[in-house]
Write a protein that holds these residues in place. Sequence first.
Motif, PDB file in Angstrom:
ATOM      1  N   ASP A  56       0.941  -1.014   0.156  1.00  0.00           N
ATOM      2  CA  ASP A  56       0.167  -0.214   0.212  1.00  0.00           C
ATOM      3  C   ASP A  56       0.797   1.264   0.393  1.00  0.00           C
ATOM      4  O   ASP A  56       0.428   2.356  -0.699  1.00  0.00           O
ATOM      5  N   VAL A  57       1.556   1.354   1.352  1.00  0.00           N
ATOM      6  CA  VAL A  57       2.917   2.615   0.796  1.00  0.00           C
ATOM      7  C   VAL A  57       3.685   2.601  -0.496  1.00  0.00           C
ATOM      8  O   VAL A  57       3.196   3.755  -1.236  1.00  0.00           O
TER       9      VAL A  57
ATOM     10  N   SER B  85       2.875   4.916   8.699  1.00  0.00           N
ATOM     11  CA  SER B  85       2.583   3.354   8.502  1.00  0.00           C
ATOM     12  C   SER B  85       3.828   2.601   9.162  1.00  0.00           C
ATOM     13  O   SER B  85       5.091   3.243   9.245  1.00  0.00           O
ATOM     14  N   THR B  86       3.442   1.571   9.474  1.00  0.00           N
ATOM     15  CA  THR B  86       4.307   0.616  10.100  1.00  0.00           C
ATOM     16  C   THR B  86       4.520  -0.559   8.718  1.00  0.00           C
ATOM     17  O   THR B  86       4.005  -1.486   8.564  1.00  0.00           O
ATOM     18  N   ILE B  87       5.857  -0.471   8.137  1.00  0.00           N
ATOM     19  CA  ILE B  87       6.329  -1.640   7.545  1.00  0.00           C
ATOM     20  C   ILE B  87       7.374  -1.521   7.232  1.00  0.00           C
ATOM     21  O   ILE B  87       7.767  -1.446   8.777  1.00  0.00           O
ATOM     22  N   GLY B  88       8.082  -2.245   5.719  1.00  0.00           N
ATOM     23  CA  GLY B  88       9.302  -2.997   6.719  1.00  0.00           C
ATOM     24  C   GLY B  88      10.376  -1.738   5.833  1.00  0.00           C
ATOM     25  O   GLY B  88      10.525  -1.200   5.132  1.00  0.00           O
ATOM     26  N   VAL B  89      11.489  -2.661   6.580  1.00  0.00           N
ATOM     27  CA  VAL B  89      13.136  -1.168   6.343  1.00  0.00           C
ATOM     28  C   VAL B  89      13.017  -1.189   4.821  1.00  0.00           C
ATOM     29  O   VAL B  89      13.435  -0.231   4.212  1.00  0.00           O
TER      30      VAL B  89
ATOM     31  N   GLU C 295      12.581   1.822  -0.615  1.00  0.00           N
ATOM     32  CA  GLU C 295      11.998   1.788  -1.855  1.00  0.00           C
ATOM     33  C   GLU C 295      11.798   3.009  -1.810  1.00  0.00           C
ATOM     34  O   GLU C 295      11.265   3.742  -3.097  1.00  0.00           O
ATOM     35  N   ALA C 296      10.746   3.478  -1.263  1.00  0.00           N
ATOM     36  CA  ALA C 296       9.678   4.543  -0.981  1.00  0.00           C
ATOM     37  C   ALA C 296      10.921   5.793  -0.863  1.00  0.00           C
ATOM     38  O   ALA C 296      10.689   6.774  -2.182  1.00  0.00           O
ATOM     39  N   ALA C 297      11.432   5.648  -0.537  1.00  0.00           N
ATOM     40  CA  ALA C 297      12.246   7.310  -0.305  1.00  0.00           C
ATOM     41  C   ALA C 297      13.446   6.690  -2.059  1.00  0.00           C
ATOM     42  O   ALA C 297      13.744   8.325  -1.708  1.00  0.00           O
TER      43      ALA C 297
END
Length: 294
Positions: A70-71, A92-96, A101-103
Amino acid sequence: MKVGVAGLGVMGRAMARNLSADGLLAGVWNRTRATADALGNELDVPVAEDATALADACDVVITCVRADADVLEVVAALAAGVSPGDVVIDTSTIGVDAAGEAAAMLEAKGATFLDAPVTGGPEGAEAGTLQIMVGGDPAVLERVRPALQAIGSDATHFGPVGSGQRAKAVNQVMVAGIVQAISESLSFAEASGLDTERLLPVLTGGAAGSRLLERRGSRILAGDFEPGFRVSLHHKDLNLCRDLLQKLDVNLPLVEMTIKHYERLLDQGYGDEDTSALFRLKRELFESGNRKSL
């Protein structure tokens, strides 16, 4: 500073209301349009057609969604609308790895990503007292701190992107221990025939006191498991904790046990109940003919 909120679940809506109260909210967006329209009307703020349009209208966007996929989907849409210097703050609470990847998606457009998971639950979100654990550029954190002060009582920097998620993982392991202890202890108290209405104030006022016990103790004993923090979400978070632990070549018994217990609750259809529904399983231990470990 023009702040937008993407993701208007219980937590996101509360954040948006607090940002609006501080005069910072410039727009909202949600995948379910009706939810966004209702909040937009309530707060008299624009509702973006999509996440890209929200990013185009704001210089800071706070995201609050469910999981890694979702993120990444939302951030990809935001990346199409950001301008250099814009900031996306993901609560959100997501994986490191997902945070990284988002960054990278945003850095390619000259924007910045902060991973900023929160703790404090819906009550903290409504009161604007969330604790915020931040990973990313500390200078950017200081620049957007007014937005974070609107939604939380403190925002603590822990290191580069992903550090916020590591701090949240520690929090979620501790929460698992508290939920386990309260569920077992209250089941023990009930089976012992104690007056639990008299016992709860003693427990909350002593060394065993905790926010969860204070807020949930009487509701647990009454069989009220309205969330709160859902079993399915804590199960997801503990699996993220397990992934980080495996990279350290460690298994924590508390994490493994709680994942197992949550899977039983999920199988029984209780995934949307509060984590305190673990009491259902602990109570079974004291039932006649069922005195065995879980």
